[in-house]
Design an enzyme around this catalytic site. Structure first.
Site, short mmCIF file in Angstrom:
data_model
loop_
_atom_site.label_atom_id
_atom_site.label_comp_id
_atom_site.label_asym_id
_atom_site.label_seq_id
_atom_site.Cartn_x
_atom_site.Cartn_y
_atom_site.Cartn_z
CB CYS A 1 9.88 28.71 6.54
SG CYS A 1 10.31 28.11 4.91
CG HIS B 1 13.35 30.11 8.20
ND1 HIS B 1 13.36 28.73 8.20
CD2 HIS B 1 13.16 30.48 6.91
CE1 HIS B 1 13.19 28.30 6.97
NE2 HIS B 1 13.08 29.33 6.15
CG ASN C 1 14.72 26.66 3.91
OD1 ASN C 1 14.04 26.18 4.82
ND2 ASN C 1 14.35 27.71 3.21
O1 UT7 Z 1 12.44 29.56 3.41
C1 UT7 Z 1 11.73 30.45 2.60
C2 UT7 Z 1 12.48 31.61 2.40
N1 UT7 Z 1 13.53 31.41 1.42
C3 UT7 Z 1 14.14 32.47 1.02
O2 UT7 Z 1 13.77 33.52 1.48
C4 UT7 Z 1 15.24 32.36 0.00
C5 UT7 Z 1 15.68 33.73 -0.35
N2 UT7 Z 1 16.57 33.85 -1.48
C6 UT7 Z 1 17.85 33.43 -1.49
O3 UT7 Z 1 18.31 32.83 -0.54
C7 UT7 Z 1 18.72 33.80 -2.67
O4 UT7 Z 1 18.01 34.73 -3.48
C8 UT7 Z 1 19.15 32.59 -3.54
C9 UT7 Z 1 20.18 31.75 -2.79
C10 UT7 Z 1 17.95 31.75 -3.91
C11 UT7 Z 1 19.81 33.07 -4.82
O5 UT7 Z 1 20.91 33.95 -4.51
P1 UT7 Z 1 21.14 35.29 -5.32
O6 UT7 Z 1 22.34 35.92 -4.79
O7 UT7 Z 1 19.84 36.05 -5.30
O8 UT7 Z 1 21.48 34.74 -6.76
P2 UT7 Z 1 20.75 35.00 -8.14
O9 UT7 Z 1 19.48 34.22 -8.23
O10 UT7 Z 1 20.70 36.47 -8.41
O11 UT7 Z 1 21.81 34.39 -9.13
C12 UT7 Z 1 23.10 34.99 -9.32
C13 UT7 Z 1 23.82 34.21 -10.39
C14 UT7 Z 1 23.00 34.05 -11.66
O12 UT7 Z 1 23.90 34.12 -12.76
P3 UT7 Z 1 24.05 35.49 -13.59
O13 UT7 Z 1 22.68 35.80 -14.10
O14 UT7 Z 1 24.57 36.50 -12.61
O15 UT7 Z 1 25.04 35.10 -14.65
C15 UT7 Z 1 22.44 32.67 -11.54
O16 UT7 Z 1 22.14 32.11 -12.80
O17 UT7 Z 1 24.10 32.88 -9.94
C16 UT7 Z 1 23.55 31.93 -10.86
N3 UT7 Z 1 23.05 30.80 -10.11
C17 UT7 Z 1 23.81 29.74 -9.78
N4 UT7 Z 1 25.10 29.46 -10.04
C18 UT7 Z 1 25.58 28.30 -9.55
C19 UT7 Z 1 21.81 30.62 -9.57
N5 UT7 Z 1 21.74 29.46 -8.94
C20 UT7 Z 1 22.98 28.90 -9.04
C21 UT7 Z 1 23.54 27.70 -8.56
N6 UT7 Z 1 24.83 27.45 -8.84
N7 UT7 Z 1 22.84 26.82 -7.84
#
Ligand code: UT7
Length: 333
Positions: A118, A260, A290
């Site tokens: 990125c 970004h 992204n």
């Molecule tokens: O370009 C390179 C740089 N990219 C980045 O830096 C990305 C950085 N990270 C992020 O943007 C975020 O961490 C994400 C968007 C990838 C994830 O967001 P989050 O708030 O960290 O969510 P999480 O992974 O902690 O998931 C929270 C909950 C989980 O359920 P439980 O365990 O709380 O029951 C996941 O299983 O959301 C669930 N979950 C989803 N639910 C619906 C994860 N993905 C999804 C989904 N749809 N697509």
């Protein structure tokens, strides 16, 4: 040695015709529009056609044609092509050389691909401006073009909802006498110890792809989102502050930040850490998701086209990505 100043001469972008909305994704993985929008800010993304005509160098050709027009230059005026992508058309030859041929460039200009994820466009911008400043080259084409839809696992809801395809380009060159355009300062950094937070270990020399990998889907990109999030916000804020300090400017001098586009919450947190209001941040993640190396040049181009970024404005590019790479640039447009 004579020092020259650097000016952005023209920009361009290409977004594939096909749009995939969050609602469309609901029938592919277990997810929903509300979760994706609230957690990421994304509503839809563009996806390349695999029938041809929308591969990374094709998108770059379209975007570059517009940038050349805006710059009032001919293809042979370009002395260097830097092509930032982690999803090149092919492994060999590099995408920059393929684009050189598509553009009809016959001046044997140097062609190099940049695999800095990125941060690739910002790395390219910084390297090309250093070469322009020394007089080594006059005009450079910097491309960020990605077809991430090929490399994400469409069965993995943690990643497939985040990414999109697209291309943004900028042509930069020696500023003419009397122009007040310039590059104030730039920074490029990397912390390889975080490489495992976002990687694609299968498919290289160490582990060539086997049928088992294809069956399991282990050859796709994989990301530890939470770890990336933390480092991203910290690094984006640190690099922004570094270029502002190095330029002897203050926050009040900054007209626009082009960050970004990985997650709206990363952009909001970074704005808070830097101390910039959100209305100075260029945001278009809702439309494209992204697109890795393409996010900064697409957002920059759109903001120029809709009149937000004007000549004389002070603009900050701020990028972060897999590697973990990061780069920032402060320019007067
Ligand atoms: O370009 C390179 C740089 N990219 C980045 O830096 C990305 C950085 N990270 C992020 O943007 C975020 O961490 C994400 C968007 C990838 C994830 O967001 P989050 O708030 O960290 O969510 P999480 O992974 O902690 O998931 C929270 C909950 C989980 O359920 P439980 O365990 O709380 O029951 C996941 O299983 O959301 C669930 N979950 C989803 N639910 C619906 C994860 N993905 C999804 C989904 N749809 N697509």
């Amino acid at each position: 040695m004579k020092a020259y100043e650097v000016k952005v001469l023209g920009t361009g972008m290409y977004a594939p015709k096909k749009i995939v909305t969050n609602i469309d994704l609901e029938s592919i993985v277990e997810t929903n529009d509300q979760w994706i929008f609230e957690r990421t800010g994304i509503r839809e993304r563009h996806i390349c056609s695999t029938e041809g005509g929308e591969f990374p160098t094709d998108m770059a050709l379209n975007a570059t044609r517009d940038a050349l027009k805006a710059a009032n230059l001919q293809p042979n005026d370009i002395d260097l092509i830097l092509f930032a992508s982690v999803t090149p058309d092919v492994k060999l030859p590099n995408s920059a050389t393929i684009l050189q041929v598509k553009l009809g460039i016959t001046n044997n200009c140097a062609c190099l691909d940049i695999a800095a994820a990125c941060s690739g466009f910002v790395y390219g911008f910084n390297m090309a401006s250093a070469m322009i400043k020394t007089g080594m080259i006059k005009n450079a084409l910097i491309v960020g073009s990605e077809m991430l839809s090929r490399e994400v696992n469409w069965k993995d809801r943690n990643t497939c909802i985040l990414f999109g395809d697209g291309c943004g380009v900028a042509i930069i060159g020696r500023a003419e006498e009397g122009s007040d355009s310039l590059v104030y300062s730039s920074v490029m950094s990397a912390d390889g110890t975080g490489g495992e937070f976002f990687d694609q270990p299968v498919g290289g020399s160490v582990t060539p792809i086997t049928k088992e990998h294809l069956d399991e889907g282990s050859h796709f990109m994989q990301m530890k989102g939470k770890e990336m999030f933390k480092v991203a916000t910290r690094t984006l804020a640190e690099n922004a502050q570094k270029v502002i300090t190095e330029a002897n400017l203050t926050l009040a001098d900054i007209d626009w930040v082009v960050p970004h586009q990985a997650n709206i919450r990363i952009i909001e947190t970074t704005a808070k850490l830097i101390g910039v209001e959100m209305d100075k941040m260029i945001v278009n993640i809702h439309k494209y998701g992204n697109t890795s190396a393409a996010t900064v040049p697409i957002a920059f181009h759109e903001a120029i086209m809709d009149g937000r970024i004007k000549r004389g404005n002070i603009v900050l590019f701020d990028a972060f990505g897999a590697g973990l790479t990061a780069g920032a640039t402060l320019i007067k447009y």
